[in-house]
Design an enzyme around this catalytic site. Structure first.
Site, PDB file in Angstrom:
ATOM      1  N   HIS A 163       0.920  -1.036   0.155  1.00 34.32           N
ATOM      2  CA  HIS A 163      -0.059   0.337   0.563  1.00 34.32           C
ATOM      3  C   HIS A 163       0.954   1.361   0.266  1.00 34.32           C
ATOM      4  O   HIS A 163       0.090   2.888   0.140  1.00 34.32           O
ATOM      5  CB  HIS A 163      -1.268   0.221   1.116  1.00 34.32           C
ATOM      6  N   ASP A 370       3.652   9.174  -0.884  1.00 33.26           N
ATOM      7  CA  ASP A 370       2.463   8.377  -0.633  1.00 33.26           C
ATOM      8  C   ASP A 370       1.865   7.806  -2.236  1.00 33.26           C
ATOM      9  O   ASP A 370       2.124   8.049  -3.062  1.00 33.26           O
ATOM     10  CB  ASP A 370       0.568   9.465  -0.776  1.00 33.26           C
TER      11      ASP A 370
HETATM   12  C1  GDG Z   1      -1.891   3.753   3.390  1.00 32.24           C
HETATM   13  C2  GDG Z   1      -1.138   4.665   2.365  1.00 32.24           C
HETATM   14  C3  GDG Z   1      -2.125   4.711   0.471  1.00 32.24           C
HETATM   15  C4  GDG Z   1      -8.519  10.182   8.081  1.00 32.24           C
HETATM   16  N1  GDG Z   1      -9.088  11.078   8.910  1.00 32.24           N
HETATM   17  C5  GDG Z   1      -9.727  10.503   9.661  1.00 32.24           C
HETATM   18  C6  GDG Z   1      -9.943   9.302   9.072  1.00 32.24           C
HETATM   19  N2  GDG Z   1      -9.242   9.127   7.957  1.00 32.24           N
HETATM   20  C7  GDG Z   1      -9.613   8.313   6.957  1.00 32.24           C
HETATM   21  C8  GDG Z   1      -9.027   8.769   5.369  1.00 32.24           C
HETATM   22  C9  GDG Z   1      -9.133   7.881   4.624  1.00 32.24           C
HETATM   23  C10 GDG Z   1      -7.869   7.404   5.255  1.00 32.24           C
HETATM   24  O1  GDG Z   1      -7.913   7.853   6.596  1.00 32.24           O
HETATM   25  C11 GDG Z   1      -6.324   8.132   4.940  1.00 32.24           C
HETATM   26  O2  GDG Z   1      -6.130   7.187   3.684  1.00 32.24           O
HETATM   27  P1  GDG Z   1      -4.276   7.360   2.797  1.00 32.24           P
HETATM   28  O3  GDG Z   1      -4.549   6.889   1.982  1.00 32.24           O
HETATM   29  O4  GDG Z   1      -4.831   8.717   3.356  1.00 32.24           O
HETATM   30  O5  GDG Z   1      -2.833   7.257   4.537  1.00 32.24           O
HETATM   31  P2  GDG Z   1      -2.898   6.115   5.415  1.00 32.24           P
HETATM   32  O6  GDG Z   1      -3.427   5.989   5.860  1.00 32.24           O
HETATM   33  O7  GDG Z   1      -1.808   6.317   5.208  1.00 32.24           O
HETATM   34  O8  GDG Z   1      -2.635   5.251   3.840  1.00 32.24           O
HETATM   35  C12 GDG Z   1      -1.617   5.603   1.687  1.00 32.24           C
HETATM   36  C13 GDG Z   1      -3.817   3.565   1.564  1.00 32.24           C
HETATM   37  O9  GDG Z   1      -2.810   3.101   2.433  1.00 32.24           O
HETATM   38  C14 GDG Z   1      -4.456   2.540   0.865  1.00 32.24           C
HETATM   39  O10 GDG Z   1      -3.722   1.566   0.077  1.00 32.24           O
HETATM   40  O11 GDG Z   1      -3.187   5.352  -0.203  1.00 32.24           O
HETATM   41  O12 GDG Z   1      -0.610   6.170   0.289  1.00 32.24           O
HETATM   42  O13 GDG Z   1      -0.084   5.278   2.897  1.00 32.24           O
HETATM   43  O14 GDG Z   1      -9.607   7.183   4.629  1.00 32.24           O
HETATM   44  O15 GDG Z   1     -11.021   9.078   5.544  1.00 32.24           O
HETATM   45  N3  GDG Z   1     -11.275   8.506   9.132  1.00 32.24           N
HETATM   46  C15 GDG Z   1     -12.074   9.256  10.085  1.00 32.24           C
HETATM   47  N4  GDG Z   1     -12.047   9.679  10.970  1.00 32.24           N
HETATM   48  C16 GDG Z   1     -10.659  10.582  10.556  1.00 32.24           C
HETATM   49  O16 GDG Z   1     -10.229  11.953  11.010  1.00 32.24           O
HETATM   50  N5  GDG Z   1     -13.310   7.893  10.129  1.00 32.24           N
END
Ligand code: GDG
Length: 749
Positions: A163, A370
């Site tokens: 990921h 990312d």
């Molecule tokens: C890894 C990789 C890749 C955020 N704040 C809150 C909240 N979130 C949720 C968002 C989103 C998720 O968290 C964050 O996802 P990301 O993709 O932006 O980042 P990582 O956690 O680092 O994920 C990344 C991912 O894996 C998938 O393969 O895209 O590049 O680093 O869904 O909505 N959710 C809630 N409250 C919050 O305050 N409920």
């Protein structure tokens, strides 16, 4: 019935400890919803429940909660979490994979725990895996797991998805345990990443660090082929689209609209992490207000930072800096009616996120690196009216798909500040045009689609492996060949030399025949029924020097020169050499520009060797050279051959295929075997009829019927043929002594 076993560091649940009791709630995270379709109907999910569970609570948690949801826990101690997860995963792999190598702490105790915990996951899989099951392993915490599982169950089907980004070879090579990590990943059949660049970096590390052969995105790994490909992950777009009509969300949005009346909202949401570019984003906002004072009191940056890993010193420092900078901006610009940065260091329910996504005029997603980034896709999916502007970092995997966003370099503060101005000025029509396109994409390539195509591709890879596998000369096929050999009365052997009878050597003069090879050829040629031909691209003088006295026919320069045993060397008539001058000039310019490359001149051909050059530079130059040469030689009756680390220009008239046909016409053979490792040998394989035993060395993608892994296996095969014949002869004699009546058959005289 066979099942799918999903394996990830964390189970898709939240377990918390309340008064000594483990309280369980399913998680609504992206991966959990995405895999919901896969994780159903008796399929299982293995992972850590996310908290330390005391001994006596473990069984209770399993029976009361987890097993009902098809979840299988791997319980980890505090020490294991500290060393394997916070240590190796987050202080070695995370920084290196996000291009922050100075943050990496190469601690060998971390590494020991990483191996130990990966083995713990393996044991959990082995407890439940049955023949025919497919295993889908996720992410950087479990890089060693595919190999560990494969060693225990060799034929198993394993998919692996990472990921986070896979870094360039130059960074990955710095990890002390780089080879072990790659071998670990190669235990999978399919290795998936979010972007093509990640897959490309992985392939480059595999070829450079492990010296493995690849053809396009297929890695030849022992006798297995492993495929590496990109599968950009989507989100549960339906969920975000339907949240728009949720009562709570509507209320929340109305409430926010009230609070920010007359303001443009720029939204920023991340987990606290140095890879997310939070500081640079604040700097850009600062610069925007400074350069565009007319926006004072008119724009608010709504910034949510979700707490994460704040026990790690770098994260603590980052948090302090973010606090400081946000405070500093507010202290300088705040008025009685306006706070420029509304900064929250906590998480919110998904309903609040949805309301914010709908409210925000601009979403500012500017990570330094990312893997994908789901926040930007969630923003797009929530824009029911098809308006709003997304500013997206080119370093996020999502930027490869959401090309209608304003794409920025997160290191370029001025560019980000200008992008904000552009976004706030963007006409509604332009916003609609861009957003419609992005919404279509996010909706179509959603997370279920992602899971579906990954699993379909995994099945395809498995089928491909199985069909290629049948080509390998197994003991059973070897026996069939031996039987055919012993029945043969006139046998022809067409044997390539380099890479087939001897190993590939970076120094062409070092690949000389050894004693074992001489013995082998001697034994083979002793049998009157055998006609052995060495058919090589080497100069005829070299072949003469090495094999001149043996009872062999020799073919040099891919068929230009021919010599029968005790005969004289003869060349194909009418070949030209005038072309050499012009081609040589071009080859010289490439040799000058490519350290380690050199030119070999043969009587009727020229060869540009790049086996001693840097691998990728050599391949790039070879492609460039061939593009130029193709045009130059078009009308000269010449062919261009891309061989193993060579580019050869030779007369079309002479090739191994023609030579093979020439032999077949001369005599009637009842056993024909052709073995070779190079592109030039493909002519020979294609020219021979179906009955011939054609064998490609070192690759199973070929026109040949069979393949062997290396020259050592070729020697073993050839060595065993005469031995078998000897046994057959003895056996024949023995059979002749026994009255035929004993067999109930008539003996063939
Ligand atoms: C890894 C990789 C890749 C955020 N704040 C809150 C909240 N979130 C949720 C968002 C989103 C998720 O968290 C964050 O996802 P990301 O993709 O932006 O980042 P990582 O956690 O680092 O994920 C990344 C991912 O894996 C998938 O393969 O895209 O590049 O680093 O869904 O909505 N959710 C809630 N409250 C919050 O305050 N409920």
């Amino acid at each position: 019935m066979s099942k799918i076993i999903i394996v990830s560091n964390r189970l898709p649940v939240k377990v918390r400890n309340e008064g000594g009791q483990s309280i369980f709630t399913p998680s609504e995270g992206g991966l959990a919803t995405g895999l919901a379709s896969v994780h159903s109907d008796g399929n299982l999910w293995i992972g850590w429940p996310g908290t330390e569970v005391e001994g006596e609570q473990q069984q209770k948690l399993v029976t009361d909660q987890l097993s009902k949801h098809n979840l299988v826990p791997v319980f980890l101690s505090k020490q294991e979490i500290t060393q394997y997860y916070e240590g190796f995963s987050n202080e070695v792999l995370w920084p290196v994979f996000h291009y922050m190598t100075p943050y990496a702490k190469y601690d060998s105790v971390y590494w020991q725990y990483y191996q130990r915990v990966n083995a713990k996951f393996r044991d959990a899989i082995l407890q439940i895996a049955q023949p025919g099951d497919r295993i889908w392993i996720h992410d950087y915490q479990l890089l060693l797991l595919p190999k560990l599982v494969r060693s225990a169950i060799p034929g198993v089907t394993i998919g692996f998805f990472q990921h986070i980004p896979f870094p360039s070879y130059e960074l990955f090579r710095q990890i002390p345990w780089r080879s072990e990590l790659l071998h670990g990943m190669l235990g999978a059949d399919l290795v998936g990443f979010h972007t093509y660049d990640d897959a490309r970096h992985f392939l480059s590390s595999v070829t450079r660090i492990l010296q493995l052969q690849t053809s396009s995105n297929i890695i030849h790994y022992n006798e297995r082929t492993v495929v590496s490909e990109s599968f950009p992950m989507g989100i549960d777009s339906n969920k975000f689209m339907s949240l728009v009509n949720d009562r709570d969300v509507i209320n929340e949005r109305q409430h926010l609209e009230e609070s920010y009346k007359g303001q443009k909202i720029v939204l920023s949401i991340d987990r606290l992490d140095y890879s997310k570019g939070i500081l640079q984003r604040l700097q850009a906002f600062d610069s925007f207000i400074q350069n565009n004072p007319e926006y004072k009191e008119k724009v608010t940056l709504y910034m949510i930072v979700v707490p994460s890993r704040d026990s790690v010193p770098q994260y603590k420092e980052l948090r302090d800096e973010v606090d400081k900078l946000a405070g500093n901006i507010n202290a300088r610009y705040r008025t009685n009616n306006w706070t420029p940065v509304n900064y929250f260091y906590r998480s919110f329910p998904i309903e609040t996120l949805s309301a914010l996504y709908q409210l925000a005029d601009v979403c500012l997603v500017t990570p330094m690196r990312d893997g994908m980034n789901l926040v930007c896709k969630e923003y797009v999916a929530s824009r029911e009216k098809d308006n709003g502007v997304l500013i997206l970092s080119e370093m996020a995997g999502a930027s490869k798909e959401l090309t209608d966003a304003i794409i920025v370099n997160p290191n370029n503060i001025t560019q980000m500040s200008e992008a904000l101005l552009e976004a706030l000025h963007m006409p509604e029509e332009e916003q609609q045009r861009r957003m419609t396109q992005m919404r279509e994409l996010v909706s179509k390539y959603n997370v279920s689609h992602w899971a579906k195509i990954f699993m379909e591709r995994l099945d395809e890879v498995k089928r491909m492996q199985e069909s290629l596998q049948t080509k390998y000369i197994s003991p059973r096929i070897q026996q069939l060949i031996k039987n055919k050999y012993s029945r043969g009365h006139k046998r022809l052997f067409l044997l390539d030399y380099d890479g087939t009878l001897v190993g590939f050597n970076t120094n062409i003069n070092r690949a000389v025949p050894d004693k074992e090879l001489y013995h082998l050829l001697d034994d083979l040629t002793k049998d009157e029924k055998n006609h052995v031909v060495i058919i090589s691209g080497r100069k005829h003088e070299t072949l003469e020097e090495w094999f001149g006295t043996l009872k062999l026919d020799l073919i040099g320069e891919h068929g230009v020169w021919q010599k029968t045993y005790r005969g004289e060397w003869e060349e194909v008539k009418g070949l030209q050499t005038e072309w050499k001058k012009e081609v040589m000039t071009m080859l010289n310019t490439y040799t000058e520009r490519t350290p380690g490359s050199f030119i070999e001149e043969k009587s009727y051909s020229l060869v540009w060797h790049y086996r001693k050059t840097d691998k990728e530079l050599g391949e790039m130059r070879a492609t460039e050279l061939m593009n130029n040469l193709r045009y130059m030689i078009a009308d000269k009756g010449l062919s261009l051959l891309a061989g193993n680390k060579v580019v050869e220009i030779k007369p079309t008239e002479a090739n191994k295929g023609k030579t093979a046909v020439h032999y077949l016409r001369k005599h009637h053979y009842d056993f024909v075997m052709a073995i070779g490792d190079d592109v030039t040998d493909e002519d020979m394989f294609k020219a021979l009829k179906d009955e011939a035993i054609t064998i490609k060395v070192n690759s199973n993608t070929s026109a040949a019927k069979y393949y062997l892994r290396d020259f050592k296996e070729v020697r073993e095969l050839l060595k065993n043929l005469p031995a078998k014949m000897l046994i057959t002869k003895v056996f024949d004699k023995f059979i002749n002594l026994i009255p035929t009546s004993m067999f109930g058959i008539k003996k063939n005289k």
